[in-house]
Design a protein around this motif. Structure first.
Motif, PDB file in Angstrom:
ATOM      1  N   SER A  58       7.888   4.069  -5.283  1.00  9.70           N
ATOM      2  CA  SER A  58       8.129   3.835  -3.938  1.00  9.70           C
ATOM      3  C   SER A  58       7.214   4.676  -3.147  1.00  9.70           C
ATOM      4  CB  SER A  58       9.434   4.321  -3.431  1.00  9.70           C
ATOM      5  OG  SER A  58       9.804   5.620  -3.533  1.00  9.70           O
ATOM      6  N   TYR A  59       6.446   4.082  -2.007  1.00 13.44           N
ATOM      7  CA  TYR A  59       5.387   4.762  -1.339  1.00 13.44           C
ATOM      8  C   TYR A  59       5.595   4.744  -0.096  1.00 13.44           C
ATOM      9  CZ  TYR A  59       3.772  -0.178  -0.912  1.00 13.44           C
ATOM     10  OH  TYR A  59       3.676  -1.563  -0.543  1.00 13.44           O
ATOM     11  N   LYS A  60       4.849   5.430   0.891  1.00 12.11           N
ATOM     12  CA  LYS A  60       5.259   5.785   2.256  1.00 12.11           C
ATOM     13  C   LYS A  60       4.648   4.906   2.992  1.00 12.11           C
ATOM     14  CE  LYS A  60       6.582  10.399   1.097  1.00 12.11           C
ATOM     15  NZ  LYS A  60       6.041  12.012   1.247  1.00 12.11           N
ATOM     16  N   THR A  61       3.287   4.784   3.034  1.00 10.88           N
ATOM     17  CA  THR A  61       2.241   4.187   3.998  1.00 10.88           C
ATOM     18  C   THR A  61       1.919   2.945   3.703  1.00 10.88           C
ATOM     19  OG1 THR A  61       0.520   5.145   3.303  1.00 10.88           O
ATOM     20  CG2 THR A  61       1.654   6.233   5.011  1.00 10.88           C
ATOM     21  N   SER A  62       1.177   2.036   4.513  1.00  8.19           N
ATOM     22  CA  SER A  62       0.634   0.935   3.982  1.00  8.19           C
ATOM     23  C   SER A  62      -0.687   1.080   3.051  1.00  8.19           C
ATOM     24  CB  SER A  62       0.129  -0.081   5.308  1.00  8.19           C
ATOM     25  OG  SER A  62      -0.788   1.041   6.006  1.00  8.19           O
ATOM     26  N   ILE A  63      -0.627   0.021   2.276  1.00  7.29           N
ATOM     27  CA  ILE A  63      -1.626   0.205   1.045  1.00  7.29           C
ATOM     28  C   ILE A  63      -2.624  -0.878   1.164  1.00  7.29           C
ATOM     29  CG2 ILE A  63       0.008   1.789  -0.303  1.00  7.29           C
ATOM     30  CD1 ILE A  63       0.530  -0.689  -2.017  1.00  7.29           C
ATOM     31  N   ASN A  64      -3.686  -0.587   0.649  1.00  7.11           N
ATOM     32  CA  ASN A  64      -4.629  -1.788   0.081  1.00  7.11           C
ATOM     33  C   ASN A  64      -4.640  -2.032  -1.611  1.00  7.11           C
ATOM     34  OD1 ASN A  64      -6.534  -2.250   2.346  1.00  7.11           O
ATOM     35  ND2 ASN A  64      -7.208  -0.036   2.151  1.00  7.11           N
ATOM     36  N   ASN A  65      -4.281  -1.119  -2.133  1.00  6.72           N
ATOM     37  CA  ASN A  65      -3.648  -1.492  -3.445  1.00  6.72           C
ATOM     38  C   ASN A  65      -2.903  -0.442  -4.046  1.00  6.72           C
ATOM     39  OD1 ASN A  65      -5.293   0.578  -5.258  1.00  6.72           O
ATOM     40  ND2 ASN A  65      -7.236  -0.660  -4.273  1.00  6.72           N
ATOM     41  N   LEU A  66      -2.277  -0.631  -5.238  1.00 10.37           N
ATOM     42  CA  LEU A  66      -1.333   0.353  -5.691  1.00 10.37           C
ATOM     43  C   LEU A  66      -1.742   0.364  -7.161  1.00 10.37           C
ATOM     44  CD1 LEU A  66       1.973   1.648  -5.102  1.00 10.37           C
ATOM     45  CD2 LEU A  66       1.622   0.700  -7.603  1.00 10.37           C
TER      46      LEU A  66
END
Lengths: 112, 111
Positions: free
Chosen positions: B24-32
């Motif tokens: 799980s991640y917190k902020t908006s992303i371009n990629n993971l």
């Protein structure tokens, strides 16, 4: 094959010593990073550099400095080593802001 | 400032079983991105999934991404003893300048 080379796999230093950890990449990458890894804490970013002579603090820069005089080399400096800096240090490089990181094999530093 | 958080922290399975790790991640992303680390070594990049992708495959790896839930999963099918390692998810920090890693999932595959 692309490569990030860390000069030492294992290092033992005394408290108060000035310690240099060297990292060299052969991919002409602009971005280079230093992380430390501790059990239960994962990887934490110490410093990074996006160009020669440019540096930015990461999440835990206290007690560390860095040097990037040439594009391929990024050095992490412990000004006065302390026992709480005993850790695994990982160097990485990356071409662009969205690209993947290539890591070195790590330097396990013990400060006694 | 942790961006990714893996779950579970540790996973033990038998050879041939599937292993699923979540992030799980917190902020908006371009990629993971997902990385693997063998004991005492550096991290190796496994797979990158872009924010406009929902699923991606690479060999025995399958990654899914749900941006509405800010979560990703890594599935390793038909696991082998050689898959024993720690697995990390990573995403860019808010400034977009550096990858921030989770604490990792330690996978142990026994034969």
């Amino acid at each position: 094959d692309v490569k990030v080379t860390q000069s030492s796999r294992y290092l033992v230093k005394r408290t108060g010593e000035k310690v240099f950890l060297e990292c060299v990449q052969d991919m002409d990458h602009e971005n280079m990073f230093w992380y430390r890894q501790d059990p239960g804490l994962g990887l934490r970013l110490i410093y990074f550099s996006y160009d020669v002579k440019m540096k930015e603090k990461g999440d835990i820069p206290e007690g560390y400095s860095v040097s990037r005089e040439k594009k391929e080399r990024f050095s992490l400096i412990l000004e006065s080593a302390s026992t709480n800096q005993t850790s695994m240090y990982l160097c990485a490089s990356r071409e662009g802001s969205l690209a993947r990181c290539t890591f070195g094999s790590g330097t396990r530093l013990t400060v006694v | 400032s942790q961006q990714g958080e893996e779950d579970p922290q540790a996973l033990s399975i038998q050879e041939g079983e599937n292993a699923t790790m979540n992030c799980s991640y917190k902020t908006s992303i371009n990629n993971l991105q997902w990385y693997r680390q063998n004991s005492g070594r550096g991290l190796v990049h496994l797979i990158l999934i872009r924010s406009n992708e929902r699923e991606k495959h690479s060999g025995r790896l399958r990654v899914t991404l749900d941006t509405s839930k800010k979560s990703s999963s890594l599935l390793i099918t038909a696991s082998r003893a050689a898959d024993t390692a720690s697995y990390f998810c990573a995403a860019l920090n808010q400034a977009g300048t550096a990858l921030i890693f989770g604490k990792g999932t330690t996978l142990s595959v026994s034969s």
